[in-house]
Enzyme design. Structure first.
Site, PDB file in Angstrom:
ATOM      1  N   ASP A 102      21.494  59.257  31.761  1.00 62.14           N
ATOM      2  CA  ASP A 102      22.815  59.094  31.741  1.00 62.14           C
ATOM      3  C   ASP A 102      22.974  60.645  32.021  1.00 62.14           C
ATOM      4  O   ASP A 102      23.982  61.025  32.551  1.00 62.14           O
ATOM      5  CB  ASP A 102      23.332  58.544  30.550  1.00 62.14           C
ATOM      6  CG  ASP A 102      24.788  58.565  30.871  1.00 62.14           C
ATOM      7  OD1 ASP A 102      25.307  58.518  31.893  1.00 62.14           O
ATOM      8  OD2 ASP A 102      25.769  58.917  29.989  1.00 62.14           O
ATOM      9  N   HIS A 124      23.311  66.275  34.649  1.00 62.80           N
ATOM     10  CA  HIS A 124      24.214  67.400  33.897  1.00 62.80           C
ATOM     11  C   HIS A 124      23.221  68.478  33.219  1.00 62.80           C
ATOM     12  O   HIS A 124      23.585  69.752  33.536  1.00 62.80           O
ATOM     13  CB  HIS A 124      25.012  66.467  32.868  1.00 62.80           C
ATOM     14  CG  HIS A 124      25.966  65.519  33.128  1.00 62.80           C
ATOM     15  ND1 HIS A 124      26.545  65.712  34.364  1.00 62.80           N
ATOM     16  CD2 HIS A 124      26.439  64.492  32.502  1.00 62.80           C
ATOM     17  CE1 HIS A 124      27.373  64.727  34.451  1.00 62.80           C
ATOM     18  NE2 HIS A 124      27.280  63.876  33.478  1.00 62.80           N
ATOM     19  N   HIS A 163      30.575  65.940  37.520  1.00 60.67           N
ATOM     20  CA  HIS A 163      31.833  66.663  37.224  1.00 60.67           C
ATOM     21  C   HIS A 163      31.579  68.027  36.094  1.00 60.67           C
ATOM     22  O   HIS A 163      32.666  68.658  35.903  1.00 60.67           O
ATOM     23  CB  HIS A 163      32.852  65.699  36.393  1.00 60.67           C
ATOM     24  CG  HIS A 163      32.272  65.124  34.951  1.00 60.67           C
ATOM     25  ND1 HIS A 163      31.305  64.168  34.863  1.00 60.67           N
ATOM     26  CD2 HIS A 163      32.409  65.544  33.803  1.00 60.67           C
ATOM     27  CE1 HIS A 163      30.912  63.861  33.842  1.00 60.67           C
ATOM     28  NE2 HIS A 163      31.845  64.725  33.122  1.00 60.67           N
ATOM     29  N   LYS A 188      27.472  59.711  39.992  1.00 61.41           N
ATOM     30  CA  LYS A 188      26.257  59.334  39.520  1.00 61.41           C
ATOM     31  C   LYS A 188      26.381  57.841  38.938  1.00 61.41           C
ATOM     32  O   LYS A 188      27.558  57.408  38.775  1.00 61.41           O
ATOM     33  CB  LYS A 188      25.893  60.335  38.478  1.00 61.41           C
ATOM     34  CG  LYS A 188      26.777  60.107  37.115  1.00 61.41           C
ATOM     35  CD  LYS A 188      26.175  61.279  36.075  1.00 61.41           C
ATOM     36  CE  LYS A 188      26.630  61.276  34.571  1.00 61.41           C
ATOM     37  NZ  LYS A 188      26.469  59.804  34.091  1.00 61.41           N
ATOM     38  N   GLU A 216      28.202  64.090  21.627  1.00 67.51           N
ATOM     39  CA  GLU A 216      29.215  63.165  21.684  1.00 67.51           C
ATOM     40  C   GLU A 216      29.497  62.734  20.230  1.00 67.51           C
ATOM     41  O   GLU A 216      28.479  62.440  19.653  1.00 67.51           O
ATOM     42  CB  GLU A 216      29.274  62.279  22.751  1.00 67.51           C
ATOM     43  CG  GLU A 216      29.248  62.870  24.252  1.00 67.51           C
ATOM     44  CD  GLU A 216      29.324  61.783  25.165  1.00 67.51           C
ATOM     45  OE1 GLU A 216      30.162  61.322  25.885  1.00 67.51           O
ATOM     46  OE2 GLU A 216      27.940  61.106  25.372  1.00 67.51           O
ATOM     47  N   ARG A 225      38.700  45.120  45.115  1.00 66.40           N
ATOM     48  CA  ARG A 225      38.475  43.554  45.320  1.00 66.40           C
ATOM     49  C   ARG A 225      40.038  42.916  44.856  1.00 66.40           C
ATOM     50  O   ARG A 225      40.377  42.039  45.271  1.00 66.40           O
ATOM     51  CB  ARG A 225      37.324  43.181  44.474  1.00 66.40           C
ATOM     52  CG  ARG A 225      36.238  43.313  45.064  1.00 66.40           C
ATOM     53  CD  ARG A 225      35.040  42.859  43.999  1.00 66.40           C
ATOM     54  NE  ARG A 225      33.930  42.971  44.521  1.00 66.40           N
ATOM     55  CZ  ARG A 225      33.058  42.078  45.407  1.00 66.40           C
ATOM     56  NH1 ARG A 225      33.601  41.117  45.589  1.00 66.40           N
ATOM     57  NH2 ARG A 225      31.940  42.315  45.610  1.00 66.40           N
ATOM     58  N   LYS A 232      33.791  72.824  35.926  1.00 68.73           N
ATOM     59  CA  LYS A 232      34.089  73.273  34.754  1.00 68.73           C
ATOM     60  C   LYS A 232      34.380  74.801  34.918  1.00 68.73           C
ATOM     61  O   LYS A 232      33.307  75.381  35.401  1.00 68.73           O
ATOM     62  CB  LYS A 232      33.492  72.916  33.292  1.00 68.73           C
ATOM     63  CG  LYS A 232      33.740  71.435  32.945  1.00 68.73           C
ATOM     64  CD  LYS A 232      33.082  71.157  31.698  1.00 68.73           C
ATOM     65  CE  LYS A 232      33.282  69.575  31.425  1.00 68.73           C
ATOM     66  NZ  LYS A 232      34.753  69.037  31.192  1.00 68.73           N
ATOM     67  N   LYS A 236      24.977  60.384  21.437  1.00 68.51           N
ATOM     68  CA  LYS A 236      26.287  59.860  20.986  1.00 68.51           C
ATOM     69  C   LYS A 236      26.349  59.490  19.469  1.00 68.51           C
ATOM     70  O   LYS A 236      25.234  59.524  18.763  1.00 68.51           O
ATOM     71  CB  LYS A 236      26.421  58.629  21.860  1.00 68.51           C
ATOM     72  CG  LYS A 236      26.523  58.650  23.197  1.00 68.51           C
ATOM     73  CD  LYS A 236      26.909  57.224  24.048  1.00 68.51           C
ATOM     74  CE  LYS A 236      27.059  57.635  25.454  1.00 68.51           C
ATOM     75  NZ  LYS A 236      28.266  58.374  25.843  1.00 68.51           N
TER      76      LYS A 236
END
Length: 536
Positions: free
Chosen positions: A277, A282, A220, A190, A258, A69, A224, A378
């Site tokens: 998430d 994953h 992703h 995703k 994380e 945009r 790996k 997290k």
């Protein structure tokens, strides 16, 4: 230290001597990057294309068309991409093994760049895009092949694909000459849906325009090297596969931890949470690689069929065997951190979970009775993604009458990040006249055996899209099975308000997660702060 260095150098020699088959450059194509000015494009997609150019497997005839945009033109866009790439190369983050940009590789990308500005929901943008693709074909020899990469917010997936269909930009046509049939492929990031119902609706919507073989749902994690090595580790070694079953394995832990919080993504995270998430995509992707039966071959159809079998055999998650958490204030790596409810764009009474742990069971012959424990969170005390397989305890009886008081379990640990490694823990006798045991480990690290290559995790996946190999991508039925598995938790957690926050930033997570895994015997989570395969 000198001895250790000698060992490491020697250890790399056999791998260096093995025959190595280099991939061929992909066929000519254009890539249309929707959301071209966004963080994902700058941080992952374009650096991955640059790395493919450096390695010589980017198509010889290639064009990159940015769509967004913003008011950027191609010069401003390429300049911002170059600045972002420089910051990654010079950050010493481990992503690159050089401190300078390969100017020739970057020039290859820049020479094929163009930019289309406009509203992604308006038909006129797609007419401009058609013209840009025509120019790319004439100027750069892309042979009419195109990848449409949707690096945009998920509510735009359906509208963008619908507009591509109406503009007839995803039609695959037959042509005379050496290139034959042209192809058009769509890469979707995703989240692919937010629930079982929404995933089914999205599938039904996009399949009105695309065929399943045109859709590449990207994860992703699966790009790996360590993840891709799981199948090679299992099926190329006669040592491990005979032990890979309910007779020898006590349980499996899959962890994605994380140290970062939600950063500036509070608005997105409030509607997503840790379970959505990470788990349906994953964590379940990793689980399928661990649990799948040997495929008849390494072709996409065989591998994905085996993964789908695993997902269909997993019972839906039981809310009584799942835990959610939300971080409060605390200390992470020596820095004070605010609670989730104090993060920007987060409601002060938010019930969104930043931690999820669950127990799953696979109802088939190989895995009956073996629990799989999954967790993600997290602001934890360490960053790691790993698969840990604990084998059943050896009988203690042979050591009666000796000083040995207990036997430590054997662990096989596949560390995906940080640092790619595989370790095996086992018991040995200590030196000396007395029977004393010690738990030791053998460890393989990628960096010890193979030359480190620049990698952001997307290179293999983008190359596979270019050559049309969907092995590492999820089919529609696999996506829906993932949502089926977690849907009972989404429903149960939406119906009952939790007592949040229930773990401090910088901790291992909520105590209830320890109770979850420890309810049946001596099982416990591996420490998140440990290095690869640390002795337990």
């Amino acid at each position: 230290m000198a001895d250790d260095q000698t060992h490491r150098t020697a250890a790399r020699t056999p791998a260096a001597a093995e025959p190595h088959h280099h991939p061929r450059p992909a066929a000519p194509c254009a890539m249309v990057l929707f959301g071209a000015t966004g963080d994902l494009a700058k941080r992952l997609v374009v650096p991955a294309l640059y790395n493919l150019a450096c390695s010589g497997i980017l198509p010889e005839h290639f064009a990159l068309i940015g769509v967004a945009r913003g008011e950027d033109d191609v010069a401003a866009w390429s300049k911002s991409l170059h600045e972002a790439l420089i910051s990654f190369v010079t950050s010493k983050s481990g992503t690159f093994n050089t401190d300078r940009i390969d100017d020739a590789a970057w020039k290859r990308l820049v020479d094929g760049m163009s930019f289309v500005q406009g509203d992604l929901t308006k038909p006129e943008l797609y007419e401009e895009l058609r013209s840009a693709l025509d120019v790319a074909e004439k100027t750069h020899g892309t042979a009419g092949n195109a990848i449409f990469y949707l690096a945009v917010a998920d509510p735009l997936f359906g509208p963008v694909i619908d507009q591509l269909g109406k503009a007839k930009l995803v039609e695959q046509t037959h042509r005379e000459g050496k290139h034959g049939r042209t192809w058009r492929r769509v890469v979707i990031e995703k989240p692919f849906g937010h629930s079982l119902e929404s995933a089914r609706a999205l599938d039904a919507d996009i399949l009105k325009t695309l065929t399943e073989d045109q859709i590449f749902r990207i994860d992703h994690f699966l790009g790996k090297d360590t993840v891709q090595s799981i199948m090679a580790f299992r099926f190329a070694n006669g040592l491990f596969e005979p032990l890979w079953n309910r007779d020898r394995i006590d349980h499996v832990q899959i962890t994605a931890a994380e140290t970062v919080g939600v950063e500036q993504r509070g608005e997105f995270y409030e509607h997503t949470g840790a379970l959505r998430d990470m788990t349906p995509n994953h964590l379940l992707s990793l689980l399928t690689l661990v649990a799948m039966e040997p495929p008849s071959g390494f072709d996409a159809a065989s591998v994905r069929a085996r993964k789908a079998e695993v997902l269909s055999a997993i019972a839906a998650a039981d809310p009584a065997r799942a835990v959610r958490g939300q971080y409060g204030a605390g200390d992470v790596g020596g820095a004070a951190k605010a609670a989730y409810r104090q993060e920007p764009h987060v409601a002060p009474d938010s019930n969104t979970e930043t931690y999820a742990a669950l127990e799953l069971h696979i109802d088939n012959w190989r895995w009956a009775g073996v629990p799989f424990f999954l967790r993600t969170g997290k602001h934890l005390c360490g960053r790691m993604t790993e698969i840990a397989i604990r084998f059943k305890q050896a009988p203690y009886s042979v050591f009666r009458g000796t000083p040995v008081e207990s036997l430590k379990p054997n662990w096989l640990v596949i560390r995906i990040a940080p640092g790619e490694c595989i370790s095996l823990q086992f018991e040995v006798k200590r030196r000396g006249p007395v029977v004393n045991l010690a738990a030791v480990k053998m460890q393989f690290e990628y960096d010890d055996w193979f030359e480190k290559q620049p990698n952001v995790g997307y290179e293999t996946l983008l190359y596979d899209v270019m050559i049309g190999d969907p092995t590492l991508f999820m089919r529609a039925d696999m996506v829906e099975q993932g949502w089926r598995i977690v849907q009972p938790l989404l429903d149960a957690w939406a119906a009952k308000a939790p007592d949040f926050p229930n773990y401090a930033s910088g901790s291992e997570g909520p105590k209830a997660a320890d109770d979850l895994i420890g309810r049946n015997g001596d099982r416990a989570w591996r420490s998140i702060s440990d290095a690869c395969g640390n002795v337990e």
